[in-house]
Design an enzyme around this catalytic site. Structure first.
Site, mmCIF file in Angstrom:
data_model
loop_
_atom_site.group_PDB
_atom_site.id
_atom_site.type_symbol
_atom_site.label_atom_id
_atom_site.label_comp_id
_atom_site.label_asym_id
_atom_site.label_seq_id
_atom_site.Cartn_x
_atom_site.Cartn_y
_atom_site.Cartn_z
ATOM 1 C CG HIS A 113 -39.352 -25.193 -33.808
ATOM 2 N ND1 HIS A 113 -40.244 -26.189 -33.506
ATOM 3 C CD2 HIS A 113 -38.814 -24.798 -32.623
ATOM 4 C CE1 HIS A 113 -40.249 -26.389 -32.197
ATOM 5 N NE2 HIS A 113 -39.385 -25.567 -31.634
ATOM 6 C CG ASP A 153 -45.045 -33.683 -30.406
ATOM 7 O OD1 ASP A 153 -44.219 -32.763 -30.247
ATOM 8 O OD2 ASP A 153 -45.338 -34.500 -29.520
ATOM 9 C CG LEU A 188 -56.496 -25.487 -47.475
ATOM 10 C CD1 LEU A 188 -57.130 -26.801 -47.007
ATOM 11 C CD2 LEU A 188 -54.987 -25.669 -47.603
HETATM 12 C C1 FPP Z 1 -43.740 -29.529 -31.635
HETATM 13 O O1 FPP Z 1 -42.470 -30.075 -31.681
HETATM 14 C C2 FPP Z 1 -43.761 -28.332 -32.423
HETATM 15 C C3 FPP Z 1 -43.974 -27.079 -31.934
HETATM 16 C C4 FPP Z 1 -44.238 -26.742 -30.533
HETATM 17 C C5 FPP Z 1 -43.910 -25.915 -32.803
HETATM 18 C C6 FPP Z 1 -44.398 -26.216 -34.173
HETATM 19 C C7 FPP Z 1 -44.304 -24.995 -34.939
HETATM 20 C C8 FPP Z 1 -44.054 -24.969 -36.226
HETATM 21 C C9 FPP Z 1 -43.752 -26.147 -37.076
HETATM 22 C C10 FPP Z 1 -44.097 -23.671 -36.858
HETATM 23 C C11 FPP Z 1 -45.455 -23.539 -37.472
HETATM 24 C C12 FPP Z 1 -45.445 -22.416 -38.368
HETATM 25 C C13 FPP Z 1 -46.402 -22.167 -39.247
HETATM 26 C C14 FPP Z 1 -46.238 -21.048 -40.168
HETATM 27 C C15 FPP Z 1 -47.611 -22.999 -39.292
HETATM 28 P P1 FPP Z 1 -41.668 -30.194 -30.326
HETATM 29 O O2 FPP Z 1 -40.675 -29.088 -30.291
HETATM 30 O O3 FPP Z 1 -42.611 -30.273 -29.182
HETATM 31 O O4 FPP Z 1 -40.945 -31.556 -30.564
HETATM 32 P P2 FPP Z 1 -40.422 -32.558 -29.431
HETATM 33 O O5 FPP Z 1 -41.645 -33.178 -28.818
HETATM 34 O O6 FPP Z 1 -39.613 -33.532 -30.214
HETATM 35 O O7 FPP Z 1 -39.615 -31.752 -28.472
#
Ligand code: FPP
Length: 239
Positions: free
Chosen positions: A35, A18, A130
């Protein structure tokens, strides 16, 4: 890991990544850049899990609730995942990482589904090193509901009896490939599980970090593993 056995290192780790949005905002970047940085961190953490001989890493990439986000953000995440599969697959193969996606990811369309199935096929023979599991359009409650429906159908069709239902057999119906999570890490400052692996985290040690996911490093993971190794896991027993 068998219940009641003390393990120095977590065998199975899960992460709620997060904070990408807040990280992007604090740097005056578009959300998608947050992201994108998040995906780079995933790569570093996978590398660390391989060197630490962790058995499995399960990541919450997109929840069922995330579908309410703006369309541009959702398509940004989708494109990043396609890009990540394309760019990182050779390295995963080289490191013998078994890649699996789980959740209702077909909702992202046939293009991503084809790429996921192809990547899973190319890494399916790697079982010893893994296991990297990515939850995409996943919700823990819906996973349990779907399992109940499948168990009911199996009983009705006669392929299963009521007496076959137990704590282990229920896991066979879960979308998640892992049966048990030892260590759950959540970055981004919130202290909740947000409908992630509800059944599998029953005995997990949970570490909540204020750090935002794009700032999470290999050293942070090492700290979490160290913290885990100091905890006495009693599983309700009097030791
Ligand atoms: C939470 O941060 C993150 C997400 C909803 C998306 C996470 C996705 C990735 C990192 C891509 C993953 C890809 C692979 C290949 C594993 P948020 O946007 O909710 O953050 P905030 O709470 O600060 O708004």
């Amino acid at each position: 890991m068998a219940l009641g056995v003390q393990s120095k290192k977590p065998e199975n780790i899960a992460i709620i990544m997060d904070g990408n949005g807040r990280w992007a905002k604090s740097h005056s970047f578009e959300i998608t850049k947050g992201h994108k940085r998040g995906v780079e961190v995933v790569r570093e953490i996978v590398e660390e899990c391989v060197s630490q001989h962790i058995n499995s890493l399960t990541l919450f990439a997109f929840s069922t609730e995330n579908w309410t986000r703006p369309k541009t953000e959702i398509s940004g995440i989708k494109n990043l995942i396609i890009e990540a599969i394309h760019e990182q697959l050779p390295e995963l193969v080289e490191k013998k990482v078994k890649l699996s996606f789980f959740g209702n990811y077909s909702k992202f369309g046939s293009n991503i589904k084809e790429k996921i199935l192809d990547a899973e096929k190319k890494t399916s023979k790697y079982k010893e090193d893994l296991r990297l599991n990515i939850a995409l359009s996943y919700g823990g409650r819906s996973d349990i509901v779907e399992s109940c429906k499948q168990i009911t159908s199996s009983i009705i069709s006669g392929s299963m009896e009521e007496s076959d239902i137990n704590e282990e057999s229920i896991l066979e119906f879960s979308q998640c490939p892992e049966n048990n999570i030892d260590l759950l890490i959540r970055t981004g400052g919130d202290h909740r599980i947000s409908n992630f692996l509800l059944y599998q985290v029953a005995y997990a040690e949970i570490i909540f970090l204020d750090k935002l996911w794009p700032d999470f490093t290999k050293l942070d993971l090492q700290d979490c593993i160290k913290q885990f190794s100091k905890v006495e896991r009693r599983f309700g027993q009097r030791l």
